[in-house]
Design an enzyme around this catalytic site. Structure first.
Site, PDB file in Angstrom:
ATOM      1  N   ASP A 209      39.401  39.945  44.637  1.00 46.35           N
ATOM      2  CA  ASP A 209      40.495  39.210  44.851  1.00 46.35           C
ATOM      3  C   ASP A 209      41.986  39.757  44.591  1.00 46.35           C
ATOM      4  O   ASP A 209      41.964  40.877  44.361  1.00 46.35           O
ATOM      5  CB  ASP A 209      40.493  37.945  43.952  1.00 46.35           C
ATOM      6  CG  ASP A 209      40.558  38.509  42.383  1.00 46.35           C
ATOM      7  OD1 ASP A 209      41.811  38.249  41.808  1.00 46.35           O
ATOM      8  OD2 ASP A 209      39.651  38.740  41.853  1.00 46.35           O
ATOM      9  N   ASP A 211      44.306  38.523  42.656  1.00 46.22           N
ATOM     10  CA  ASP A 211      44.950  38.178  41.561  1.00 46.22           C
ATOM     11  C   ASP A 211      45.766  36.714  41.747  1.00 46.22           C
ATOM     12  O   ASP A 211      45.857  36.237  42.724  1.00 46.22           O
ATOM     13  CB  ASP A 211      45.613  39.210  40.537  1.00 46.22           C
ATOM     14  CG  ASP A 211      45.874  38.896  39.030  1.00 46.22           C
ATOM     15  OD1 ASP A 211      44.634  38.393  38.426  1.00 46.22           O
ATOM     16  OD2 ASP A 211      47.034  38.799  38.750  1.00 46.22           O
TER      17      ASP A 211
END
Length: 289
Positions: A209, A211
């Protein structure tokens, strides 16, 4: 010395496929029970030991992983090299979910973990100026490219305590002010302990991802992470099989001195050392004690 490669598997990586003569073994450690039994076997004629960091079934949170017991157990099994594989978030647009990063440095923001084998009764200070082994990094890079993984060589890993993900303000601090590249919860104190145990260590961060800093993502979504983890774990398993073959059966002296980190580290005079602590250090520091 014969090479024995330890693979510490993070989220999504709970076993290794293709091992010859596979066997789960329990290892007793004076530092407590490791995360799980350790899967031993061979890959391409090279001895391998696989340890699921969170345990099969993902039983341990990042804060409760028994880091000292894990590293001690791998040392007791005769491991010479440790390849850490873990999930992480990215602070860089060009390091996208699904990419892998060969970590080159760390910032340790953990606070609820035991970070050293040494202490009162036997004090030691090792250098972690260069916390990862470049020789292992070379093998990982070649293996990752052969597995078709988009790999980035070098990056600073921010180790947070967790288990919650970052706030937006924290994410911006780590990215914009501190210049970190990826964020995770498990490589510290693991890397520090590996250095104390004189084990060569390399970290492969699998990006799941962006973040919370990314304007198009906003927050970390665990469902998206799990989806990316599945693809990452398949690539990681393919990569791991190739790493062992590239390292070969014979372990040469580490050019960076990872395997000699304790040569001048112990400060406590022999007559002042605690026999009980020395007994616990038999595997980790037996070479110099």
């Amino acid at each position: 010395m014969q090479t024995k490669v330890a693979i510490i598997g993070g989220s999504g990586l709970y076993d290794i496929e293709g091992l010859q003569n596979p066997k789960w073994v329990d290892v007793d450690s004076p530092w407590g029970a490791p995360s799980d039994a350790i899967l031993t076997g061979e890959l391409g004629g090279v001895d391998v030991a696989f340890l699921p960091r969170h345990g099969r079934g993902h039983m341990h949170s990042p804060s409760t992983v028994p880091y000292r017991a894990n590293i001690d157990a791998l040392k007791r099994l005769g491991c010479t090299d440790v390849i850490s594989v873990s999930a992480c978030g990215s602070f860089r647009e060009d390091m996208a979910p699904g990419d892998f990063v060969i970590v080159s440095d760390f910032i340790d923001r953990t606070f609820a973990r035991e970070k050293s084998f040494f202490g009162t009764g036997c004090v030691a200070h090792v250098s972690v100026a260069h916390p990862v082994c470049a020789r292992l990094g070379d093998a990982v890079e070649l293996a990752a490219r052969a597995a078709g993984v988009t790999i980035h060589r070098g990056g600073t890993y921010l180790a947070m305590e967790g288990p919650q993900f970052s706030s937006l303000a924290e994410s911006k601090l780590y990215r914009e002010v501190w210049g970190c590249d990826v964020i995770g919860m498990t490589n510290m104190p693991e890397a520090k302990l590996a250095r104390e145990a004189e084990l060569c260590y390399a970290s492969v961060a699998m990006i799941t991802d962006y973040d919370s800093w990314h304007p198009d993502h906003g927050s970390v979504d665990i469902s998206d992470i799990n989806s990316t983890l599945g693809a990452n774990s398949k690539a990681a398993k393919s990569m791991v099989v190739d790493i062992a073959a590239r390292l070969g059966q014979t372990h040469e002296a580490c050019p960076r001195g990872c395997d000699r980190a304790l040569d001048f580290a112990i400060m406590t005079a022999p007559e002042a050392r605690d026999p009980a602590l020395l007994a616990k250090l038999d595997a980790v520091a037996g070479r110099v004690l």
